[in-house]
Write a protein that holds these residues in place. Structure first.
Motif, PDB file in Angstrom:
ATOM      1  N   ALA A  66      52.132  29.875  -9.902  1.00  0.00           N
ATOM      2  CA  ALA A  66      51.388  30.840  -9.128  1.00  0.00           C
ATOM      3  C   ALA A  66      50.433  31.749  -9.971  1.00  0.00           C
ATOM      4  O   ALA A  66      49.159  32.086  -9.755  1.00  0.00           O
ATOM      5  CB  ALA A  66      52.373  32.056  -8.865  1.00  0.00           C
ATOM      6  N   THR A  67      50.450  31.536 -11.371  1.00  0.00           N
ATOM      7  CA  THR A  67      49.572  32.210 -12.361  1.00  0.00           C
ATOM      8  C   THR A  67      48.802  31.249 -13.096  1.00  0.00           C
ATOM      9  O   THR A  67      47.922  31.472 -14.146  1.00  0.00           O
ATOM     10  CB  THR A  67      50.634  32.888 -13.626  1.00  0.00           C
ATOM     11  OG1 THR A  67      51.313  32.041 -14.158  1.00  0.00           O
ATOM     12  CG2 THR A  67      51.399  34.009 -12.903  1.00  0.00           C
ATOM     13  N   GLY A  68      48.795  29.964 -12.519  1.00  0.00           N
ATOM     14  CA  GLY A  68      47.603  28.887 -13.050  1.00  0.00           C
ATOM     15  C   GLY A  68      47.955  28.362 -14.329  1.00  0.00           C
ATOM     16  O   GLY A  68      46.952  27.875 -14.869  1.00  0.00           O
ATOM     17  N   MET A  69      49.148  28.675 -15.067  1.00  0.00           N
ATOM     18  CA  MET A  69      49.433  27.909 -16.115  1.00  0.00           C
ATOM     19  C   MET A  69      49.587  26.361 -15.701  1.00  0.00           C
ATOM     20  O   MET A  69      49.442  25.538 -16.563  1.00  0.00           O
ATOM     21  CB  MET A  69      50.779  28.213 -16.734  1.00  0.00           C
ATOM     22  CG  MET A  69      50.915  29.761 -17.277  1.00  0.00           C
ATOM     23  SD  MET A  69      52.514  30.347 -17.720  1.00  0.00           S
ATOM     24  CE  MET A  69      52.558  29.549 -19.256  1.00  0.00           C
ATOM     25  N   VAL A  70      49.931  26.025 -14.377  1.00  0.00           N
ATOM     26  CA  VAL A  70      49.607  24.650 -14.068  1.00  0.00           C
ATOM     27  C   VAL A  70      48.927  24.679 -12.674  1.00  0.00           C
ATOM     28  O   VAL A  70      49.043  25.454 -12.139  1.00  0.00           O
ATOM     29  CB  VAL A  70      51.133  23.965 -13.715  1.00  0.00           C
ATOM     30  CG1 VAL A  70      51.716  23.838 -14.880  1.00  0.00           C
ATOM     31  CG2 VAL A  70      52.022  24.796 -12.670  1.00  0.00           C
ATOM     32  N   ASN A  71      48.087  23.664 -12.698  1.00  0.00           N
ATOM     33  CA  ASN A  71      47.185  23.870 -11.268  1.00  0.00           C
ATOM     34  C   ASN A  71      47.907  22.663 -10.397  1.00  0.00           C
ATOM     35  O   ASN A  71      47.822  21.517 -10.477  1.00  0.00           O
ATOM     36  CB  ASN A  71      45.830  23.172 -11.572  1.00  0.00           C
ATOM     37  CG  ASN A  71      44.902  23.346 -10.334  1.00  0.00           C
ATOM     38  OD1 ASN A  71      45.464  23.437  -9.209  1.00  0.00           O
ATOM     39  ND2 ASN A  71      43.819  22.799 -10.477  1.00  0.00           N
ATOM     40  N   ASP A  72      48.683  23.490  -9.243  1.00  0.00           N
ATOM     41  CA  ASP A  72      49.544  22.402  -8.608  1.00  0.00           C
ATOM     42  C   ASP A  72      49.103  22.575  -7.057  1.00  0.00           C
ATOM     43  O   ASP A  72      49.813  22.336  -6.170  1.00  0.00           O
ATOM     44  CB  ASP A  72      51.089  22.974  -8.517  1.00  0.00           C
ATOM     45  CG  ASP A  72      51.826  21.928  -9.452  1.00  0.00           C
ATOM     46  OD1 ASP A  72      51.405  20.974 -10.176  1.00  0.00           O
ATOM     47  OD2 ASP A  72      53.080  22.224  -9.727  1.00  0.00           O
ATOM     48  N   HIS A  73      47.866  23.046  -7.193  1.00  0.00           N
ATOM     49  CA  HIS A  73      47.212  22.729  -5.578  1.00  0.00           C
ATOM     50  C   HIS A  73      47.051  21.410  -5.412  1.00  0.00           C
ATOM     51  O   HIS A  73      46.703  20.544  -6.320  1.00  0.00           O
ATOM     52  CB  HIS A  73      45.599  23.422  -5.553  1.00  0.00           C
ATOM     53  CG  HIS A  73      45.827  24.873  -5.237  1.00  0.00           C
ATOM     54  ND1 HIS A  73      46.295  25.470  -4.190  1.00  0.00           N
ATOM     55  CD2 HIS A  73      45.701  26.058  -6.198  1.00  0.00           C
ATOM     56  CE1 HIS A  73      46.224  26.735  -4.272  1.00  0.00           C
ATOM     57  NE2 HIS A  73      45.793  26.945  -5.575  1.00  0.00           N
ATOM     58  N   LEU A  74      47.505  20.960  -4.360  1.00  0.00           N
ATOM     59  CA  LEU A  74      47.267  19.327  -3.899  1.00  0.00           C
ATOM     60  C   LEU A  74      45.817  19.109  -3.956  1.00  0.00           C
ATOM     61  O   LEU A  74      44.844  19.910  -3.887  1.00  0.00           O
ATOM     62  CB  LEU A  74      47.696  18.998  -2.475  1.00  0.00           C
ATOM     63  CG  LEU A  74      49.120  19.383  -2.182  1.00  0.00           C
ATOM     64  CD1 LEU A  74      49.499  19.100  -0.728  1.00  0.00           C
ATOM     65  CD2 LEU A  74      50.280  18.817  -3.168  1.00  0.00           C
ATOM     66  N   VAL A  75      45.625  17.683  -4.343  1.00  0.00           N
ATOM     67  CA  VAL A  75      44.179  17.259  -4.998  1.00  0.00           C
ATOM     68  C   VAL A  75      43.131  17.603  -3.480  1.00  0.00           C
ATOM     69  O   VAL A  75      41.992  17.689  -3.962  1.00  0.00           O
ATOM     70  CB  VAL A  75      44.228  15.864  -5.474  1.00  0.00           C
ATOM     71  CG1 VAL A  75      44.743  15.770  -6.873  1.00  0.00           C
ATOM     72  CG2 VAL A  75      44.740  15.037  -4.450  1.00  0.00           C
ATOM     73  N   ASP A  76      43.731  17.388  -2.447  1.00  0.00           N
ATOM     74  CA  ASP A  76      42.942  17.562  -1.441  1.00  0.00           C
ATOM     75  C   ASP A  76      42.782  18.905  -1.036  1.00  0.00           C
ATOM     76  O   ASP A  76      41.752  19.446   0.007  1.00  0.00           O
ATOM     77  CB  ASP A  76      43.427  16.733  -0.042  1.00  0.00           C
ATOM     78  CG  ASP A  76      43.259  15.375  -0.434  1.00  0.00           C
ATOM     79  OD1 ASP A  76      42.596  14.658  -1.019  1.00  0.00           O
ATOM     80  OD2 ASP A  76      44.363  14.457   0.247  1.00  0.00           O
ATOM     81  N   ARG A 126      41.390  24.589  -2.785  1.00  0.00           N
ATOM     82  CA  ARG A 126      41.435  25.523  -4.154  1.00  0.00           C
ATOM     83  C   ARG A 126      41.763  24.612  -5.274  1.00  0.00           C
ATOM     84  O   ARG A 126      41.792  25.316  -6.379  1.00  0.00           O
ATOM     85  CB  ARG A 126      42.641  26.524  -3.875  1.00  0.00           C
ATOM     86  CG  ARG A 126      42.487  27.466  -2.775  1.00  0.00           C
ATOM     87  CD  ARG A 126      41.281  28.504  -3.530  1.00  0.00           C
ATOM     88  NE  ARG A 126      41.736  29.046  -4.696  1.00  0.00           N
ATOM     89  CZ  ARG A 126      41.086  29.983  -5.376  1.00  0.00           C
ATOM     90  NH1 ARG A 126      39.783  29.839  -5.213  1.00  0.00           N
ATOM     91  NH2 ARG A 126      41.595  30.537  -6.377  1.00  0.00           N
ATOM     92  N   HIS A 127      42.056  23.362  -5.178  1.00  0.00           N
ATOM     93  CA  HIS A 127      42.193  22.539  -6.490  1.00  0.00           C
ATOM     94  C   HIS A 127      41.333  22.642  -7.563  1.00  0.00           C
ATOM     95  O   HIS A 127      41.453  22.873  -8.795  1.00  0.00           O
ATOM     96  CB  HIS A 127      42.657  21.006  -5.924  1.00  0.00           C
ATOM     97  CG  HIS A 127      43.011  20.563  -7.162  1.00  0.00           C
ATOM     98  ND1 HIS A 127      42.037  19.682  -8.022  1.00  0.00           N
ATOM     99  CD2 HIS A 127      44.478  20.144  -7.816  1.00  0.00           C
ATOM    100  CE1 HIS A 127      42.832  18.746  -8.895  1.00  0.00           C
ATOM    101  NE2 HIS A 127      43.816  19.272  -8.908  1.00  0.00           N
ATOM    102  N   ASP A 128      40.146  22.199  -6.899  1.00  0.00           N
ATOM    103  CA  ASP A 128      38.846  22.023  -7.815  1.00  0.00           C
ATOM    104  C   ASP A 128      38.647  23.579  -8.267  1.00  0.00           C
ATOM    105  O   ASP A 128      38.023  23.590  -9.417  1.00  0.00           O
ATOM    106  CB  ASP A 128      37.737  21.410  -7.232  1.00  0.00           C
ATOM    107  CG  ASP A 128      38.071  19.813  -7.179  1.00  0.00           C
ATOM    108  OD1 ASP A 128      38.968  19.448  -7.647  1.00  0.00           O
ATOM    109  OD2 ASP A 128      37.302  19.008  -6.481  1.00  0.00           O
TER     110      ASP A 128
END
Length: 212
Positions: free
Chosen positions: A186-196, A199-201
């Protein structure tokens, strides 16, 4: 991702009514979509914002995140704006008042855990700082993942286990590795938005070096 149940884990990014591809978990719920598009996965470096999110993730245990999201305004009022210096001074009367507040999740153990976390926050504030301490577990930069479906999403990781162990050693509760991984996502310590996902990029571009 927010939901603990993780239904239909093979689901990939889905296209919304606006034509944008998104992670599937927000569905079409406007509040959830806004949270996905504006908050989830964006790197958060503010101490107070991280404290609030960690407290609310603890309250989510056993519930869905949308339940907490709908109650967030009431939590902010009842919890003195999530100001740790006020929370550590909660007395028995204040805690009883919280237990009578239907606007929040009424759970005595989680209320006590909030006070304990406020003490941890203030202790770390006198040292390196709450945000800086948490971000140090990922060397100050978001971990950029490339997940293609919910099936690729772990419930916890080595890093979330390390953070959980650290917070527990400091007196924290409701900070287990699964809760901590949801917090990291949630806090962006990891980017877990799916690649498609749209919001990922975007979240990748927001990443910056927080510093050791």
């Amino acid at each position: 991702m927010p939901e603990r149940e993780k239904p239909q884990r093979n689901v990939k990014a889905v296209r919304g009514a606006d034509g944008l591809l998104r992670c599937p978990w927000p569905g079409a719920e406007p509040l959830y979509v806004a949270y996905h598009d504006e908050e989830w996965g964006a790197p958060e470096y503010d101490d107070r914002a991280l404290f609030e999110k960690l407290v609310l993730d603890g309250f989510q245990a056993g519930l869905s995140w949308i339940t907490i999201l709908r109650k967030r305004p009431a939590f902010r009022t009842a919890f003195d704006g999530f100001k740790p210096e006020k929370i550590v001074r909660w007395n028995a009367a204040k805690k009883e008042a919280l237990m009578l507040d239907a606007g929040i999740v009424r759970n005595r153990a989680k209320i006590e855990a909030t006070v304990a976390l406020a003490r941890i926050y203030l202790d770390l504030a006198e040292k390196e700082g709450f945000a800086r301490h948490l971000w140090s577990f990922v060397d100050g930069r978001p971990i950029q993942n490339a997940r293609r479906s919910l099936a690729d999403m772990p419930a916890e990781t080595e890093v979330s286990r390390a953070i959980a162990k650290d917070l527990r050693a400091r007196g924290g509760n409701f900070v287990g590795p699964t809760i901590i991984y949801a917090f990291m996502q949630a806090t962006g310590m990891v980017n877990d938005h799916l690649v498609d996902c749209c919001r990922h990029d975007a979240c990748r571009a927001l990443a910056r070096d927080f510093g050791p």
